[in-house]
Scaffold this motif. Structure first.
Motif, mmCIF file in Angstrom:
data_model
loop_
_atom_site.group_PDB
_atom_site.id
_atom_site.type_symbol
_atom_site.label_atom_id
_atom_site.label_comp_id
_atom_site.label_asym_id
_atom_site.label_seq_id
_atom_site.Cartn_x
_atom_site.Cartn_y
_atom_site.Cartn_z
ATOM 1 N N CYS A 29 -8.064 -9.172 5.140
ATOM 2 C CA CYS A 29 -6.967 -8.362 4.618
ATOM 3 C C CYS A 29 -7.434 -7.257 3.679
ATOM 4 C CB CYS A 29 -5.976 -9.244 3.869
ATOM 5 S SG CYS A 29 -5.139 -10.455 4.898
ATOM 6 N N GLY A 30 -6.783 -6.129 3.832
ATOM 7 C CA GLY A 30 -6.906 -5.026 2.889
ATOM 8 C C GLY A 30 -5.515 -4.691 2.384
ATOM 9 N N GLU A 31 -5.425 -3.854 1.364
ATOM 10 C CA GLU A 31 -4.136 -3.486 0.781
ATOM 11 C C GLU A 31 -3.998 -1.972 0.736
ATOM 12 O OE1 GLU A 31 -2.931 -5.404 -2.963
ATOM 13 O OE2 GLU A 31 -4.816 -6.514 -2.808
ATOM 14 N N ARG A 32 -2.750 -1.539 0.818
ATOM 15 C CA ARG A 32 -2.455 -0.118 0.639
ATOM 16 C C ARG A 32 -1.067 0.017 0.033
ATOM 17 N NH1 ARG A 32 -3.901 2.519 6.012
ATOM 18 N NH2 ARG A 32 -5.977 1.675 5.799
ATOM 19 N N ASN A 33 -0.908 0.999 -0.822
ATOM 20 C CA ASN A 33 0.381 1.293 -1.448
ATOM 21 C C ASN A 33 0.910 2.621 -0.938
ATOM 22 O OD1 ASN A 33 0.670 -0.945 -3.334
ATOM 23 N ND2 ASN A 33 -1.160 -0.092 -4.294
ATOM 24 N N TYR A 34 2.238 2.680 -0.786
ATOM 25 C CA TYR A 34 2.900 3.895 -0.324
ATOM 26 C C TYR A 34 4.116 4.157 -1.203
ATOM 27 C CZ TYR A 34 0.120 3.268 3.900
ATOM 28 O OH TYR A 34 -0.931 3.109 4.776
ATOM 29 N N LYS A 35 4.488 5.434 -1.295
ATOM 30 C CA LYS A 35 5.704 5.841 -1.990
ATOM 31 C C LYS A 35 6.765 6.145 -0.942
ATOM 32 C CE LYS A 35 3.439 9.035 -3.878
ATOM 33 N NZ LYS A 35 2.584 10.012 -4.298
#
Length: 168
Positions: A29-35
């Protein structure tokens, strides 16, 4: 214990995996944030990652002009689904490596996603066939539910159009 195991346990795709199997998935797993408004994937793109929503909302949108192009007309994307915490998207490209079937856009100010690479997940499934069987079974179940839901929406739309035609 891995960083994402508690969340993965709640995901339909990783349902019924043992703690050891979840630990192996956790390492992928990797993570990413979005607006809000950020595009996560574009319709017809070639990426094939699997996404799980940890926080926020994602809208799934299609471009109607790809089916019925009209010269000199601007087509607005049509939202076909809104997904929330615990739900996943990207399964179709994960399975068949085809182009993305929709644009996925963050709909909440803070949308936090787990991302799992297709190649790494399939390598894990090949290496551990019992884990692979369970993940693929869960994936098939998830996709069949989404297809049934889409089928129902299509039938409702057709019935609505038929009723409008008959009443005019």
């Amino acid at each position: 214990m891995g960083k994402y195991i508690h969340f993965l346990k709640q995901s339909d795709i990783f349902f019924d995996l043992t703690d050891i199997q979840l630990e192996m998935v956790d390492h992928l797993c990797g993570e990413r944030n979005y607006k809000a408004g950020d595009i996560i994937t574009r319709e017809n793109a070639e990426d094939d990652d699997l996404f799980l929503i940890m926080e926020g909302e994602v809208v799934i949108q299609v471009d109607p002009s790809l089916v019925d192009p009209k010269p000199d007309s601007v087509s607005n994307p049509t939202t076909i689904a809104t997904l929330r915490r615990g739900q996943s998207f990207g399964e179709i490209a994960l399975v068949d490596q085809g182009l993305r079937t929709a644009t996925c856009r963050a709909a909440a100010s803070q949308t936090h996603l787990l991302i799992i690479s297709r190649s790494r997940l399939l390598q894990l499934c090949t290496t551990y066939p019992e884990l692979g069987y369970r993940v693929m079974f869960n994936l098939a179940t998830d996709l069949s539910q989404k297809i049934r839901s889409a089928d129902m929406r299509i039938r409702e739309e057709l019935l609505c159009r038929q009723n409008k035609f008959e009443s005019s």
